[in-house]
Motif scaffolding. Structure first.
Motif, PDB file in Angstrom:
ATOM      1  N   ALA A  81      26.161-102.063  36.205  1.00  0.00           N
ATOM      2  CA  ALA A  81      27.385-101.443  36.722  1.00  0.00           C
ATOM      3  C   ALA A  81      27.226 -99.936  36.825  1.00  0.00           C
ATOM      4  O   ALA A  81      27.697 -99.314  37.792  1.00  0.00           O
ATOM      5  CB  ALA A  81      28.560-101.794  35.822  1.00  0.00           C
ATOM      6  N   LYS A  82      26.548 -99.336  35.852  1.00  0.00           N
ATOM      7  CA  LYS A  82      26.373 -97.883  35.863  1.00  0.00           C
ATOM      8  C   LYS A  82      25.407 -97.430  36.949  1.00  0.00           C
ATOM      9  O   LYS A  82      25.593 -96.363  37.551  1.00  0.00           O
ATOM     10  CB  LYS A  82      25.904 -97.410  34.489  1.00  0.00           C
ATOM     11  CG  LYS A  82      26.936 -97.623  33.381  1.00  0.00           C
ATOM     12  CD  LYS A  82      28.270 -96.949  33.707  1.00  0.00           C
ATOM     13  CE  LYS A  82      29.288 -97.146  32.609  1.00  0.00           C
ATOM     14  NZ  LYS A  82      30.596 -96.514  32.945  1.00  0.00           N
ATOM     15  N   VAL A  83      24.370 -98.227  37.209  1.00  0.00           N
ATOM     16  CA  VAL A  83      23.455 -97.894  38.307  1.00  0.00           C
ATOM     17  C   VAL A  83      24.204 -98.007  39.638  1.00  0.00           C
ATOM     18  O   VAL A  83      24.041 -97.159  40.531  1.00  0.00           O
ATOM     19  CB  VAL A  83      22.218 -98.814  38.298  1.00  0.00           C
ATOM     20  CG1 VAL A  83      21.397 -98.623  39.581  1.00  0.00           C
ATOM     21  CG2 VAL A  83      21.342 -98.518  37.092  1.00  0.00           C
ATOM     22  N   GLU A  84      25.022 -99.035  39.768  1.00  0.00           N
ATOM     23  CA  GLU A  84      25.799 -99.207  40.996  1.00  0.00           C
ATOM     24  C   GLU A  84      26.732 -98.007  41.200  1.00  0.00           C
ATOM     25  O   GLU A  84      26.848 -97.477  42.315  1.00  0.00           O
ATOM     26  CB  GLU A  84      26.597-100.500  40.928  1.00  0.00           C
ATOM     27  CG  GLU A  84      27.367-100.806  42.196  1.00  0.00           C
ATOM     28  CD  GLU A  84      28.012-102.183  42.167  1.00  0.00           C
ATOM     29  OE1 GLU A  84      28.600-102.572  43.197  1.00  0.00           O
ATOM     30  OE2 GLU A  84      27.930-102.868  41.126  1.00  0.00           O
ATOM     31  N   GLU A  85      27.398 -97.586  40.137  1.00  0.00           N
ATOM     32  CA  GLU A  85      28.271 -96.413  40.226  1.00  0.00           C
ATOM     33  C   GLU A  85      27.482 -95.183  40.665  1.00  0.00           C
ATOM     34  O   GLU A  85      27.942 -94.391  41.505  1.00  0.00           O
ATOM     35  CB  GLU A  85      28.914 -96.138  38.864  1.00  0.00           C
ATOM     36  CG  GLU A  85      29.979 -97.127  38.456  1.00  0.00           C
ATOM     37  CD  GLU A  85      30.542 -96.819  37.077  1.00  0.00           C
ATOM     38  OE1 GLU A  85      30.255 -95.706  36.559  1.00  0.00           O
ATOM     39  OE2 GLU A  85      31.250 -97.666  36.505  1.00  0.00           O
ATOM     40  N   ALA A  86      26.290 -95.024  40.099  1.00  0.00           N
ATOM     41  CA  ALA A  86      25.460 -93.863  40.422  1.00  0.00           C
ATOM     42  C   ALA A  86      25.047 -93.870  41.885  1.00  0.00           C
ATOM     43  O   ALA A  86      25.114 -92.842  42.577  1.00  0.00           O
ATOM     44  CB  ALA A  86      24.236 -93.835  39.511  1.00  0.00           C
ATOM     45  N   LEU A  87      24.615 -95.023  42.382  1.00  0.00           N
ATOM     46  CA  LEU A  87      24.179 -95.126  43.779  1.00  0.00           C
ATOM     47  C   LEU A  87      25.326 -94.806  44.739  1.00  0.00           C
ATOM     48  O   LEU A  87      25.163 -94.065  45.714  1.00  0.00           O
ATOM     49  CB  LEU A  87      23.638 -96.526  44.053  1.00  0.00           C
ATOM     50  CG  LEU A  87      22.290 -96.874  43.414  1.00  0.00           C
ATOM     51  CD1 LEU A  87      21.996 -98.361  43.580  1.00  0.00           C
ATOM     52  CD2 LEU A  87      21.173 -96.040  44.028  1.00  0.00           C
ATOM     53  N   ILE A  88      26.486 -95.366  44.449  1.00  0.00           N
ATOM     54  CA  ILE A  88      27.643 -95.141  45.324  1.00  0.00           C
ATOM     55  C   ILE A  88      28.052 -93.663  45.303  1.00  0.00           C
ATOM     56  O   ILE A  88      28.334 -93.058  46.348  1.00  0.00           O
ATOM     57  CB  ILE A  88      28.817 -96.042  44.887  1.00  0.00           C
ATOM     58  CG1 ILE A  88      28.466 -97.520  45.162  1.00  0.00           C
ATOM     59  CG2 ILE A  88      30.098 -95.652  45.610  1.00  0.00           C
ATOM     60  CD1 ILE A  88      29.486 -98.504  44.617  1.00  0.00           C
ATOM     61  N   ALA A  89      28.060 -93.071  44.106  1.00  0.00           N
ATOM     62  CA  ALA A  89      28.455 -91.666  43.992  1.00  0.00           C
ATOM     63  C   ALA A  89      27.451 -90.752  44.703  1.00  0.00           C
ATOM     64  O   ALA A  89      27.845 -89.809  45.404  1.00  0.00           O
ATOM     65  CB  ALA A  89      28.563 -91.280  42.521  1.00  0.00           C
ATOM     66  N   LEU A  90      26.170 -91.017  44.532  1.00  0.00           N
ATOM     67  CA  LEU A  90      25.147 -90.185  45.169  1.00  0.00           C
ATOM     68  C   LEU A  90      25.185 -90.319  46.685  1.00  0.00           C
ATOM     69  O   LEU A  90      25.027 -89.329  47.411  1.00  0.00           O
ATOM     70  CB  LEU A  90      23.761 -90.550  44.623  1.00  0.00           C
ATOM     71  CG  LEU A  90      23.497 -90.148  43.166  1.00  0.00           C
ATOM     72  CD1 LEU A  90      22.193 -90.761  42.670  1.00  0.00           C
ATOM     73  CD2 LEU A  90      23.464 -88.632  43.026  1.00  0.00           C
ATOM     74  N   LYS A  91      25.406 -91.533  47.163  1.00  0.00           N
ATOM     75  CA  LYS A  91      25.524 -91.732  48.619  1.00  0.00           C
ATOM     76  C   LYS A  91      26.752 -90.997  49.153  1.00  0.00           C
ATOM     77  O   LYS A  91      26.704 -90.396  50.235  1.00  0.00           O
ATOM     78  CB  LYS A  91      25.612 -93.231  48.932  1.00  0.00           C
ATOM     79  CG  LYS A  91      24.317 -93.992  48.775  1.00  0.00           C
ATOM     80  CD  LYS A  91      23.274 -93.547  49.802  1.00  0.00           C
ATOM     81  CE  LYS A  91      23.632 -93.990  51.200  1.00  0.00           C
ATOM     82  NZ  LYS A  91      22.576 -93.600  52.180  1.00  0.00           N
TER      83      LYS A  91
END
Length: 537
Positions: free
Chosen positions: A354-364
């Motif tokens: 979940a945290k990696v997903e949050e990171a990817l979405i935020a960075l994009k």
């Protein structure tokens, strides 16, 4: 490569699939992180051959197949509510989180938060060439027989049935049993029994197989994905059942769940036709849910099939306090238009996907169009989390294979509907000698599926699979039951993941630098364009 799954009876044992990392010796239980062993080094500037032009790679296809075939020898079947990966003892960075485990052992596969993809028990059973049942099956009659076994008999039987080396370190295993039973008859105290099963397990000569005392075994429960202390698995009829005695004092234990109870629905959704991993995935979709409700049917000795006492049981979920294992930031705005997003994963606990997903979405959202995934000094953790993270980049593709001693092969595929990253943005994965277990699973998965280029140093190289069995006295047994391969069929045991680009990552001293300036994303893109995804086996 296909994954081979051992046909195992899970009956009263609490089977938690785990990859045991190798940063430890032959003493002790499960550790933290360990020092690096022997790792082959790659000559400077040498590129991994998986990224050679397609035509050249295809001309060497037969070599790759041979490599894969050599690895087809030891898969273990696995299905339970939790799949474990506990890190090794590598560095002080992560070791403090595993003080319950001896510092000479490292588990690579921990039960964590979600499904390991879509695993079909029927497919696995049909492919098994070994005798006995699928590890996806449980036999309650076996549990009844186990109740009368001594601790030595219990552990001997587990090792006899599931241990990867069928020669048992060139021992007559039946004679070993007789010898230890005689010693047990002379002194049946629990302390003596623990000493005996520890010695018997050490006689296997496998530094990854060991006995866990009660405290060490309880510590593993921090990876319980469901949060109520219950293990779910299909029986021989593919019905979902409670596959092991609930953890003492857990919500499931307090609610009266018993080994062999049928679980006909979870949060109102029928379990018929679903795997245990599907159910864990369903529960994990709402990580913050305070409770979980299971429809339980207890079948009495005189009840016919389908009969029994049915009730809904709502249980409070409880998890060990976990720290966020993911940090991220924009590290560069380059003149060529590249905006670099950096993501660091420190361990694979139940929060990681979940945290990696949050990171990817935020960075994009912040405009990142090139990425670095930093797995350096990451000892691993939850195996299925590595598969889940892969599903953020591609769906319904093989993330890894597992093989057991019965030559049964099991592919772990990424689930559908979770992709958040397109395949246009180049990505580099940083690894080093401290990257192990789930880190290697994820690196191999993203690399072989042509989604990332690996940079840095050769990874640790832990490719064996262990299972954790709960014993009836509250202790546990960690046993090597299988090995795993990357999607291309590469066996990394003792070899590690070899980087495509040697070096070009910032040096690490007391802290890990996030300096991404040396990453040539043009080169990364060119290598990915030449890559070809291996066909499933």
């Amino acid at each position: 490569m296909q994954m081979m799954v051992n046909r195992l009876n899970l009956s009263h044992v609490f089977l938690l699939l785990i990859f045991l990392q190798s940063f430890f010796g032959s003493e002790g239980y499960i550790p933290q992180l360990s020092s690096q062993n022997h790792v082959a080094r790659m000559p400077p500037d040498e590129k991994r051959r998986d990224f050679m032009p397609v035509s050249e790679k295809e001309s060497r296809a037969s070599n790759a197949i041979n490599i894969g075939d050599c690895a087809k020898s030891c898969v273990a079947a696995m299905i339970f509510g939790m799949v474990f990966m506990i890190p090794p003892a590598i560095s002080p960075v992560a070791s403090s989180r595993y003080t319950a485990f001896a510092d000479d052992t490292a588990v690579v596969m921990t039960v964590d938060k979600s499904s390991i993809g879509q695993i079909d028990a029927e497919t696995v059973s049909d492919k098994s060439s070994g005798s006995g049942q699928s590890i996806f099956e449980a036999t309650i009659s076996e549990e009844e027989r186990l109740k009368d076994r001594s601790l030595v008999e219990e552990v001997w039987a587990l090792e006899d049935k599931y241990y990867l080396d069928s020669t048992f370190n060139s021992q007559d295993w039946n004679e070993v049993k007789k010898s230890f039973l005689k010693q047990e008859e002379k002194n049946g105290s629990e302390d003596n029994e623990m000493n005996l099963i520890t010695k018997m397990t050490k006689s296997l000569g496998d530094k990854y197989s060991r006995v866990l005392d009660k405290n060490a075994y309880l510590a593993i429960q921090k990876y319980d994905l469901i949060g109520v202390g219950v293990t779910l698995m299909p029986n021989a009829d593919k019905s979902i059942i409670v596959g092991a005695p609930p953890v003492a004092g857990s919500a499931a234990d307090k609610a009266g769940l018993k080994l062999g109870d049928f679980v006909s629905a979870v949060n109102g959704i029928p379990t018929l036709g679903r795997t245990a991993f599907d159910i864990i995935d369903q529960i994990s979709e709402n990580q913050n849910a305070a409770t979980v409700t299971m429809t339980i049917r207890t079948q009495g000795r005189n009840d016919l099939s389908g009969e029994g006492f049915t009730r809904d049981v709502t249980m409070d979920r409880a998890f060990a306090e976990l720290r966020n294992p993911v940090t991220y930031k924009i590290t560069e705005n380059r003149s060529d238009g590249k905006k670099v997003g950096y993501i660091r994963i420190s361990e694979f606990n139940s929060l990681v996907k979940a945290k990696v997903e949050e990171a990817l979405i935020a960075l994009k959202r912040d405009g990142a169009n090139a990425f670095v995934l930093d797995l350096r000094m990451n000892p691993g953790g939850a195996f299925q989390s590595a598969v889940e993270i892969s599903s953020l980049f591609f769906e319904d593709q093989v993330a890894t294979y597992v093989l057991d001693r019965n030559q049964v092969e099991l592919p772990f595929r990424t689930p559908k509907g979770h992709v958040v990253m397109n395949d246009q943005d180049p990505m580099a994965i940083w690894v080093d000698g401290g990257s192990a277990s789930a880190s290697e699973v994820l690196a191999g998965s993203l690399h072989d599926n042509c989604r990332a280029v690996v940079m840095g140093d050769v990874s640790f190289g832990k490719g064996l699979v262990q299972a954790v069995y709960g014993l009836k006295n509250g202790a546990g047994l960690v046993l090597t039951v299988a090995k795993y391969l990357t999607p291309s069929g590469t066996d990394i045991q003792g070899k590690g993941i070899v980087p495509d680009i040697k070096g070009d990552v910032p040096l690490s001293f007391l802290t890990l630098s996030s300096d991404t300036s040396k990453v040539d994303f043009q080169e990364v893109s060119e290598m990915l364009n030449m890559c070809k995804v291996p066909s499933p086996h």
